[in-house]
Design a protein around this motif. Structure first.
Motif, PDB file in Angstrom:
ATOM      1  N   MET A  84       0.834  -1.194   0.000  1.00  0.00           N
ATOM      2  CA  MET A  84       0.000   0.000   0.000  1.00  0.00           C
ATOM      3  C   MET A  84       0.878   1.257   0.000  1.00  0.00           C
ATOM      4  O   MET A  84       0.604   2.214  -0.720  1.00  0.00           O
ATOM      5  CB  MET A  84      -0.903  -0.004   1.231  1.00  0.00           C
ATOM      6  CG  MET A  84      -1.810   1.187   1.291  1.00  0.00           C
ATOM      7  SD  MET A  84      -2.919   1.048   2.671  1.00  0.00           S
ATOM      8  CE  MET A  84      -1.805   1.085   4.027  1.00  0.00           C
ATOM      9  N   MET A  85       1.960   1.208   0.805  1.00  0.00           N
ATOM     10  CA  MET A  85       2.863   2.362   0.855  1.00  0.00           C
ATOM     11  C   MET A  85       3.386   2.693  -0.530  1.00  0.00           C
ATOM     12  O   MET A  85       3.432   3.840  -0.933  1.00  0.00           O
ATOM     13  CB  MET A  85       4.063   2.075   1.760  1.00  0.00           C
ATOM     14  CG  MET A  85       3.812   2.029   3.229  1.00  0.00           C
ATOM     15  SD  MET A  85       2.842   3.380   3.866  1.00  0.00           S
ATOM     16  CE  MET A  85       3.664   4.767   3.172  1.00  0.00           C
ATOM     17  N   ARG A  86       3.802   1.637  -1.245  1.00  0.00           N
ATOM     18  CA  ARG A  86       4.370   1.908  -2.567  1.00  0.00           C
ATOM     19  C   ARG A  86       3.300   2.373  -3.535  1.00  0.00           C
ATOM     20  O   ARG A  86       3.554   3.212  -4.397  1.00  0.00           O
ATOM     21  CB  ARG A  86       5.094   0.664  -3.101  1.00  0.00           C
ATOM     22  CG  ARG A  86       6.498   0.557  -2.497  1.00  0.00           C
ATOM     23  CD  ARG A  86       7.228  -0.625  -3.037  1.00  0.00           C
ATOM     24  NE  ARG A  86       6.589  -1.862  -2.584  1.00  0.00           N
ATOM     25  CZ  ARG A  86       6.965  -3.072  -2.983  1.00  0.00           C
ATOM     26  NH1 ARG A  86       7.935  -3.198  -3.848  1.00  0.00           N
ATOM     27  NH2 ARG A  86       6.368  -4.138  -2.513  1.00  0.00           N
ATOM     28  N   ALA A  87       2.094   1.839  -3.366  1.00  0.00           N
ATOM     29  CA  ALA A  87       0.997   2.295  -4.226  1.00  0.00           C
ATOM     30  C   ALA A  87       0.753   3.778  -4.003  1.00  0.00           C
ATOM     31  O   ALA A  87       0.570   4.548  -4.948  1.00  0.00           O
ATOM     32  CB  ALA A  87      -0.266   1.496  -3.918  1.00  0.00           C
ATOM     33  N   ILE A  88       0.794   4.179  -2.729  1.00  0.00           N
ATOM     34  CA  ILE A  88       0.571   5.594  -2.413  1.00  0.00           C
ATOM     35  C   ILE A  88       1.676   6.446  -3.017  1.00  0.00           C
ATOM     36  O   ILE A  88       1.435   7.484  -3.614  1.00  0.00           O
ATOM     37  CB  ILE A  88       0.507   5.799  -0.885  1.00  0.00           C
ATOM     38  CG1 ILE A  88      -0.777   5.189  -0.339  1.00  0.00           C
ATOM     39  CG2 ILE A  88       0.604   7.266  -0.539  1.00  0.00           C
ATOM     40  CD1 ILE A  88      -0.914   5.280   1.145  1.00  0.00           C
ATOM     41  N   GLU A 132      -0.415   9.038  -5.606  1.00  0.00           N
ATOM     42  CA  GLU A 132      -1.103   9.489  -4.403  1.00  0.00           C
ATOM     43  C   GLU A 132      -2.591   9.702  -4.652  1.00  0.00           C
ATOM     44  O   GLU A 132      -3.430   9.324  -3.842  1.00  0.00           O
ATOM     45  CB  GLU A 132      -0.491  10.800  -3.934  1.00  0.00           C
ATOM     46  CG  GLU A 132       0.247  10.665  -2.635  1.00  0.00           C
ATOM     47  CD  GLU A 132       0.956  11.937  -2.272  1.00  0.00           C
ATOM     48  OE1 GLU A 132       0.280  12.954  -2.115  1.00  0.00           O
ATOM     49  OE2 GLU A 132       2.189  11.894  -2.142  1.00  0.00           O
ATOM     50  N   THR A 133      -2.893  10.283  -5.802  1.00  0.00           N
ATOM     51  CA  THR A 133      -4.288  10.620  -6.087  1.00  0.00           C
ATOM     52  C   THR A 133      -5.137   9.358  -6.168  1.00  0.00           C
ATOM     53  O   THR A 133      -6.219   9.283  -5.584  1.00  0.00           O
ATOM     54  CB  THR A 133      -4.372  11.390  -7.415  1.00  0.00           C
ATOM     55  OG1 THR A 133      -3.184  12.146  -7.558  1.00  0.00           O
ATOM     56  CG2 THR A 133      -5.568  12.279  -7.437  1.00  0.00           C
ATOM     57  N   ALA A 134      -4.599   8.360  -6.893  1.00  0.00           N
ATOM     58  CA  ALA A 134      -5.367   7.130  -7.054  1.00  0.00           C
ATOM     59  C   ALA A 134      -5.562   6.451  -5.700  1.00  0.00           C
ATOM     60  O   ALA A 134      -6.639   5.964  -5.373  1.00  0.00           O
ATOM     61  CB  ALA A 134      -4.648   6.190  -8.016  1.00  0.00           C
ATOM     62  N   LYS A 163      -7.671   5.410   0.790  1.00  0.00           N
ATOM     63  CA  LYS A 163      -6.527   5.313   1.698  1.00  0.00           C
ATOM     64  C   LYS A 163      -6.249   6.695   2.279  1.00  0.00           C
ATOM     65  O   LYS A 163      -6.212   7.686   1.547  1.00  0.00           O
ATOM     66  CB  LYS A 163      -5.280   4.832   0.951  1.00  0.00           C
ATOM     67  CG  LYS A 163      -5.484   3.569   0.142  1.00  0.00           C
ATOM     68  CD  LYS A 163      -5.676   2.380   1.029  1.00  0.00           C
ATOM     69  CE  LYS A 163      -5.877   1.122   0.191  1.00  0.00           C
ATOM     70  NZ  LYS A 163      -6.617   0.089   0.923  1.00  0.00           N
ATOM     71  N   ASN A 164      -6.023   6.744   3.567  1.00  0.00           N
ATOM     72  CA  ASN A 164      -5.683   8.015   4.199  1.00  0.00           C
ATOM     73  C   ASN A 164      -4.189   8.260   4.013  1.00  0.00           C
ATOM     74  O   ASN A 164      -3.353   7.790   4.786  1.00  0.00           O
ATOM     75  CB  ASN A 164      -6.039   7.968   5.677  1.00  0.00           C
ATOM     76  CG  ASN A 164      -5.864   9.326   6.322  1.00  0.00           C
ATOM     77  OD1 ASN A 164      -5.105  10.156   5.822  1.00  0.00           O
ATOM     78  ND2 ASN A 164      -6.559   9.542   7.406  1.00  0.00           N
ATOM     79  N   VAL A 165      -3.870   9.000   2.938  1.00  0.00           N
ATOM     80  CA  VAL A 165      -2.471   9.166   2.546  1.00  0.00           C
ATOM     81  C   VAL A 165      -1.668   9.865   3.646  1.00  0.00           C
ATOM     82  O   VAL A 165      -0.582   9.429   4.018  1.00  0.00           O
ATOM     83  CB  VAL A 165      -2.391   9.949   1.223  1.00  0.00           C
ATOM     84  CG1 VAL A 165      -0.960  10.241   0.867  1.00  0.00           C
ATOM     85  CG2 VAL A 165      -3.068   9.166   0.111  1.00  0.00           C
ATOM     86  N   THR A 166      -2.227  10.938   4.189  1.00  0.00           N
ATOM     87  CA  THR A 166      -1.491  11.703   5.185  1.00  0.00           C
ATOM     88  C   THR A 166      -1.155  10.845   6.402  1.00  0.00           C
ATOM     89  O   THR A 166      -0.050  10.909   6.951  1.00  0.00           O
ATOM     90  CB  THR A 166      -2.311  12.928   5.612  1.00  0.00           C
ATOM     91  OG1 THR A 166      -2.710  13.625   4.438  1.00  0.00           O
ATOM     92  CG2 THR A 166      -1.514  13.839   6.487  1.00  0.00           C
ATOM     93  N   ARG A 167      -2.118  10.010   6.805  1.00  0.00           N
ATOM     94  CA  ARG A 167      -1.888   9.151   7.964  1.00  0.00           C
ATOM     95  C   ARG A 167      -0.779   8.159   7.701  1.00  0.00           C
ATOM     96  O   ARG A 167       0.106   7.945   8.543  1.00  0.00           O
ATOM     97  CB  ARG A 167      -3.179   8.392   8.254  1.00  0.00           C
ATOM     98  CG  ARG A 167      -3.483   8.239   9.703  1.00  0.00           C
ATOM     99  CD  ARG A 167      -4.743   7.394   9.844  1.00  0.00           C
ATOM    100  NE  ARG A 167      -4.487   6.351  10.820  1.00  0.00           N
ATOM    101  CZ  ARG A 167      -4.513   6.571  12.108  1.00  0.00           C
ATOM    102  NH1 ARG A 167      -4.762   7.768  12.573  1.00  0.00           N
ATOM    103  NH2 ARG A 167      -4.257   5.595  12.954  1.00  0.00           N
TER     104      ARG A 167
END
Lengths: 234, 336, 443
Positions: C298-302, C306-308, C314-318
């Motif tokens: 998930m980290m790498r996906a983010i 990031e937008t997707a 997914k809570n990107v900031t968290r």
């Protein structure tokens, strides 16, 4: 021969084509309108005319000159004016400065052109020292059109100029566009408000999935029961 | 009399130093904010550009001093400044050609450009050290004071001294001139307006036929001029030490962000806000309060909120507060 | 030393072992020419640098977070050995402890009250209440804090004058150092994450400088620029003096044909090497496992879109906050290990160029996103950094050999030392430009 002739345009942004053998023509001083359902490639077709995507096939001829290989900036110099749908003004610059930037490529005195723009859109003259970002949606569209007119284009392209403005403002804008066309400038316009747009159009293009579906005069398209049923909601 | 003394003390220890420091920060922040507006990244090499420009100005100053050139009461560095600016402008243009232009072409993410600017900072830092070393250098000459403490006391009979150093006056005058010239350029000239247009809406600027390479080049030259001027004024006011300029990066960024990144007016306001807070918080108010407080109620401690070693904490705290409550800055900036 | 390479890393699956073998050979060569003592010295600091690079790689390689305040997290981690393992200063805690604790309580209460005011009040009331609470709290805090500090700093100022530590084993300080750094990272991350990427860089730049300034000035904490010496060694590392006094050890060294002084220093360094390698391997194992887990994917996906990822809920900031805290904790751990290795805490030595920007060179050269790459980058760049100190002047002597003696020649010779920074900057720029995936690219 038509003033603008964009023939057999095929291409897209990436690997897949969005436009399929699409052809658009605009005569001198006439208004051509592209309508069609969402995702039909209306804006893409206009961007192709302006050189913002690569065509695999087809060519664009303006006033008899083939401009297929030119960049958008070079097309501006050749007499094309383009008004994007969004982000079409410089928000922290005054109305007058927006117009000046429109004339950036011109070395001659452009004060006459600016007066013409102010005659066309009198409200802009009153607000000439106000920042464009502080104007209402309809006024911003006027600034955007005015900016594009400052290069004294021979073909003016408008991408959904009435998106997000009230019906009254829309009628007003269409009136102005007719006035612009009367001065001899050709207009190519993408519109969401198909019925109203076709009413002022000399020529209408109905695009479906990146290809020409119906092509006729605006009045003829409005009269065509098939077009009315499928695209104009009865 | 006591109120007058308190007023003079505040002027002498807070208002005058903070004004000149604020002007220096404002010039630095203007450079950062312009680069941000046009090139859309925070330039970490700005502090070291200031150091580099100042170092070259010092070299020219020494050369002119050796030739016997002088401006009389004004520091020789002012003659050397244009030359220092020219060399710095050359360097940043070269850097842009060799480094940044590639990342613009491939449309790299802003964070990559920030990292690249860190690499440039390293190189510039090394160059500056290589050229002029790491020692502290005093290069101010000419008259030292406009008003000296002794004269002031003799003239007014007040207990509190007031001194106004010529470097402080020069800083304020020069900063005012530079800011006036910059705003005149941005608001009145075709090139300046094209820069603002590019900063406002890059795509539309391109559609209007504005040449991006020219805009970028002019921006770098102006940033180099602002950085060198800020660096030389700071050096005249205090002294030149390469590492101090690196440390100025934080208050400069804070000034630019507090005012709203990309907004020149905000950068100036931000510079003075940061400077006055920094000086105000680290000044020991004991003396002033002593004059103002009724007899017997004078404060015992220094009445200093933070020791001067923590002056950077002040810019940082302001920065954090602005990021928390108003990330676009006080004057609407471009970035969130 | 531009490391230009085609897209697919040449060398295939042998690339990593080959490059590590080359690195080992460099250390071996150093041992043969400069002795094992120097070689192990470089290796030990190299291992700590590798851990630092690993921590930064977690932030940059996994999540694209640009941390420009590494020096602060390293320094904060370095505080842990002082507070954990130094003997307590007699009377310091009894004298100043209550005051300090009360001051910390007041500070916490002030911040909490300000947060409360921010959420509960509105309009003018909020505008007035928050500054009022903060100002009152600050003065109250100073009123309690200053006398407590004065008491502590008055105790035997020439040798102590600080709070001292808990007298616990120094190994305990390593996780504590990680915790310290994690705490600072939480505060910064909470503020600057979720805004533009530049802001995190600027905020970390600030916290880095402030932590170092605090360590230099808060003498009650770690004696500031007066330094703390004699931090105890971790289990199982002995003191050289003890070894040299141990007949059994002297005899064993004699049988190996080594004099006991060299033997003892080498043994001590070897033991450190062993400790560091264990920590490094454990960290790599943990981060590789994490990277392969759903969380890592998930980290790498983010990172990649990031937008997707945000659109998928997914809570990107968290997630970014988690990653930022984890990476900073690793930096804090490395900071604690470094102070343990040095046996002293010298706040004046925390230079951002050395502890922030050099680490970045390591990560980028090694290969961002690849843990083994960071380790290799850490070892290699540290090796080059140390060696360049000698190579620079030597090279400059060579360059100026044919020049006439004069001001220019002596200036060039003097400034050779500064060439290191320049070289590192050039390496960073070259790698970013021509080989952005580094020596060991991410798979």
């Amino acid at each position: 021969m038509s003033f603008l002739l964009a023939e057999n345009m095929t291409g897209g942004y990436g690997a897949t084509d969005i436009l399929h053998d699409c052809t658009l023509r605009v005569e001198k001083g006439q208004i051509a309108v592209i309508v069609g359902p969402n995702g039909a490639g209306k804006s893409t077709a206009m961007k192709a005319v302006f050189g913002m995507l690569n065509l695999r096939e087809g060519h664009v001829v303006l006033g008899g000159e083939d401009i297929t290989r030119l960049s958008p900036q070079d097309r501006v110099a050749k007499g094309m004016g383009f008004v994007p749908q969004v982000n079409n003004v410089f928000p922290t610059m005054s109305v007058q400065e927006n117009l000046e930037m429109g004339a950036f490529l011109r070395d001659d005195d452009f004060s006459d052109t600016m007066e013409q723009v102010f005659d066309l859109f009198p409200i802009l003259k009153d607000k000439r020292h106000q920042n464009a970002g502080e104007l209402s949606g309809g006024q911003r569209q006027q600034v955007a059109v005015g900016r594009a007119l400052m290069t004294q284009p021979r073909l003016l392209m408008l991408d959904e100029p009435t998106a997000g403005v009230s019906p009254i403002v829309m009628d007003e804008l269409f009136d102005r566009i007719i006035e612009v066309a009367r001065t001899g400038i050709s207009i190519l316009m993408v519109e969401q408000n198909a019925r109203q747009a076709l009413e002022i159009a000399d020529m209408g293009y109905v695009l479906v999935q990146g290809a020409n579906k119906y092509t006729d005069t605006g009045a003829a398209l409005l009269a065509d029961p098939e077009v009315r049923r499928t695209f104009l909601g009865g | 009399m006591d109120i007058l003394n308190a007023l003079v003390a505040v002027l002498n220890y807070v208002v005058i130093p903070a004004s000149s420091y604020g002007a220096q920060l404002a010039l630095g922040a203007l450079g950062v904010t312009l680069i941000y507006g046009i090139l859309r990244f925070s330039n970490f090499a700005h502090g070291d550009t200031m150091a580099f420009g100042t170092a070259f100005t010092i070299l020219f100053t020494w050369a002119f001093q050796a030739m016997g050139l002088s401006l009389g009461p004004l520091p020789t560095a002012l003659i050397a400044l244009p030359f220092g600016i020219a060399v710095t402008a050359g360097l940043v243009l070269l850097t842009d050609r060799m480094v940044y232009s590639y990342y613009r072409r491939v449309r790299a993410a802003p964070v990559i450009l920030v990292m690249v600017s860190v690499g440039v900072m390293f190189v510039m830092n090394g160059l500056t050290r290589f050229i002029i070393g790491v020692d502290e250098i005093q290069f101010a000459d000419g008259a030292r004071f406009v008003i000296s403490a002794r004269e002031f006391r003799a003239a007014t009979g007040l207990a509190e001294p007031l001194s106004l150093r010529s470097s402080q006056v020069i800083t304020l005058v020069a900063a005012a001139l530079v800011v006036w010239a910059l705003f005149w350029f941005l608001n009145r000239t075709r090139t300046g307006k094209s820069m603002r247009a590019f900063s406002d809406n890059e795509d539309l600027a391109l559609l209007s036929g504005i040449n991006p390479n020219r805009v970028v080049a002019v921006t770098w030259v102006i940033a180099a001029a602002l950085a060198t001027t800020a660096g030389v004024l700071y050096g005249l006011d205090k002294s030149f030490k390469a590492f101090n300029y690196f440390q100025l990066l934080l208050p400069i960024f804070a000034s630019a962000i507090v005012g709203g990144l990309g907004n020149p007016l905000g950068a100036i306001a931000g510079g003075f806000i940061i400077a006055f807070s920094e000086v105000g918080v680290t000044y020991a108010w004991k003396k002033v309060l002593g004059y103002l407080a009724p007899a017997g109620l004078e404060p015992e401690g220094l009445m200093q909120l933070l020791s001067t070693e923590y002056k950077f904490a002040v810019s940082f705290a302001i920065l954090i507060i602005v990021l928390l409550f108003k990330p676009t800055g006080l004057f609407k900036g471009k970035a969130v | 030393m531009s490391i230009r390479q085609p897209d697919a890393a040449s060398g295939g699956r042998f690339r990593t072992p080959l490059l590590f073998a080359a690195m080992a050979a460099l250390i071996g060569l150093e041992a043969l020419t400069g002795g094992w003592n120097t070689a192990l010295g470089i290796l030990n600091m190299g291992l700590i640098s590798a851990i630092l690079a690993l921590g930064v790689n977690i932030q940059w390689g996994y999540a694209g977070l640009f941390n420009v305040g590494i020096v602060g997290f390293v320094a904060l981690g370095g505080l842990a050995p002082v507070l954990v393992s130094m003997p307590p200063t007699p009377g310091a805690f009894a004298g100043g402890g209550p005051g300090l604790l009360l001051a910390i309580g007041i500070a916490t209460a002030t911040v909490l009250a300000a947060i409360w005011a921010n959420t509960r009040l509105a309009g003018t009331a909020r505008l007035l209440a928050i500054p009022l609470i903060l100002i009152l709290g600050f003065f109250l805090y100073r009123a309690v804090f200053d006398p407590a500090v004065a008491v502590i700093e008055a105790i035997n100022p020439s040798a102590q004058g600080n709070l001292g530590g808990l007298g616990l084993p120094v190994l305990l300080a390593w996780p504590v150092g990680a915790l310290f750094a994690a705490g600072a990272a939480w505060v910064i991350g909470k503020t600057a994450l979720g805004l533009r990427s530049d802001y995190l860089a600027i905020a970390t730049l600030g916290i880095g400088e402030i932590i170092v300034a605090a360590l230099k000035n808060e003498e009650w904490l770690a004696r500031g620029v007066l330094n703390v010496n004699g931090i105890p060694r971790p289990w199982p590392v002995p003191y050289e003096i003890d070894l040299q006094g141990d007949p059994a050890f002297v005899e064993r060294m004699a049988s190996l044909g080594t004099d006991p002084v060299t033997g003892s220093t080498v043994l001590v360094k070897l033991l450190y090497t062993g400790l560091f390698v264990v920590v490094l391997l454990a960290l790599i194992w943990a981060s590789q496992m994490a990277l392969k887990s759903p969380w890592g994917r998930m980290m790498r996906a983010i990172r990649d879109n990031e937008t997707a990822a945000a659109a998928m809920g997914k809570n990107v900031t968290r997630r970014h906050l988690q990653i930022f805290i984890l990476g900073s904790a690793v930096c804090g751990l490395a900071g604690a290990m470094m102070i343990t290795l040095d046996g002293q805490m010298t706040p004046g030595s925390y230079n951002p160029l050395r502890y922030t920007f050099l680490i970045w060179v390591m990560v980028i050269v090694g290969g961002s996103g690849n843990n083994w790459g960071s380790v290799l980058g850490g070892l290699l760049i540290w090796y080059l950094w140390v060696k360049a100190e000698a190579w620079g002047p030597a090279l400059m002597t060579l360059v100026t050999a044919n020049m006439e003696a004069g001001a220019l020649k002596s200036h060039l010779l003097d400034s050779a030392a500064h060439m290191r920074l320049l070289t590192m900057g050039v390496i960073l720029l070259l790698v970013l430009r021509f080989s952005p995936r580094g020596l060991l690219p991410e798979k």
